[in-house]
Design an enzyme around this catalytic site. Sequence first.
Site, PDB file in Angstrom:
ATOM      1  N   GLN A  82      14.334  98.619  40.418  1.00 48.38           N
ATOM      2  CA  GLN A  82      13.627  99.034  39.202  1.00 48.38           C
ATOM      3  C   GLN A  82      14.610  99.222  38.055  1.00 48.38           C
ATOM      4  O   GLN A  82      15.184 100.289  37.875  1.00 48.38           O
ATOM      5  CB  GLN A  82      12.833 100.323  39.433  1.00 48.38           C
ATOM      6  CG  GLN A  82      11.976 100.649  38.230  1.00 48.38           C
ATOM      7  CD  GLN A  82      10.843 101.580  38.547  1.00 48.38           C
ATOM      8  OE1 GLN A  82      10.711 102.078  39.649  1.00 48.38           O
ATOM      9  NE2 GLN A  82      10.020 101.821  37.564  1.00 48.38           N
ATOM     10  N   PHE A  83      14.772  98.150  37.270  1.00 49.30           N
ATOM     11  CA  PHE A  83      15.705  98.203  36.147  1.00 49.30           C
ATOM     12  C   PHE A  83      15.284  99.231  35.110  1.00 49.30           C
ATOM     13  O   PHE A  83      16.104  99.731  34.348  1.00 49.30           O
ATOM     14  CB  PHE A  83      15.875  96.814  35.508  1.00 49.30           C
ATOM     15  CG  PHE A  83      14.748  96.381  34.625  1.00 49.30           C
ATOM     16  CD1 PHE A  83      14.792  96.607  33.262  1.00 49.30           C
ATOM     17  CD2 PHE A  83      13.627  95.739  35.163  1.00 49.30           C
ATOM     18  CE1 PHE A  83      13.755  96.201  32.442  1.00 49.30           C
ATOM     19  CE2 PHE A  83      12.597  95.329  34.353  1.00 49.30           C
ATOM     20  CZ  PHE A  83      12.653  95.563  32.990  1.00 49.30           C
ATOM     21  N   THR A  84      13.998  99.586  35.067  1.00 50.16           N
ATOM     22  CA  THR A  84      13.524 100.520  34.049  1.00 50.16           C
ATOM     23  C   THR A  84      14.088 101.922  34.218  1.00 50.16           C
ATOM     24  O   THR A  84      13.953 102.744  33.310  1.00 50.16           O
ATOM     25  CB  THR A  84      11.984 100.574  34.015  1.00 50.16           C
ATOM     26  OG1 THR A  84      11.506 101.041  35.272  1.00 50.16           O
ATOM     27  CG2 THR A  84      11.391  99.210  33.696  1.00 50.16           C
TER      28      THR A  84
END
Length: 149
Positions: A82-84
């Site tokens: 999850q890059f967010t």
Amino acid sequence: MMSRMRAVVQRANGASVVVQGENGPETTGAFTGEGLCVLVGVTHDDTKEKAAQLARKLWSLRMLADEKSCSDIDAPLLVISQFTLYGDARKGRRPTWNAAAPGPVAEPLVDEVVAQLRALGATVGTGRFGASMQVSLTNDGPFTVLLEI
């Protein structure tokens, strides 16, 4: 200040991740009963050593019922990239993702977390890197911890 690999760790009573496949929705990882759902974010200066350290921490973290770890009771983990987790919304109305590592850097490191967990003996389900995913879980407690390695 040096950035750190991040993980949001949720104690769950069942979790799953579904991605859109060529033949429709496909469950790529799931568990029933007690386990951990882990969202992993990677930044530019993360390394295989940090991935291994995160895996060891996840396997031994005592946040399940009766202060047990996954290693104590052979509980499964669901690990999802999850890059967010590196989104920055301090300015303006739209988050920036500058601190998130690009896919060619991040994907092998998320894979390394999974590989290291499996080498420790863990049962690990995963999402699909870069895919739009629907994650479902029953957060038990609720009990959620942010780790930075």
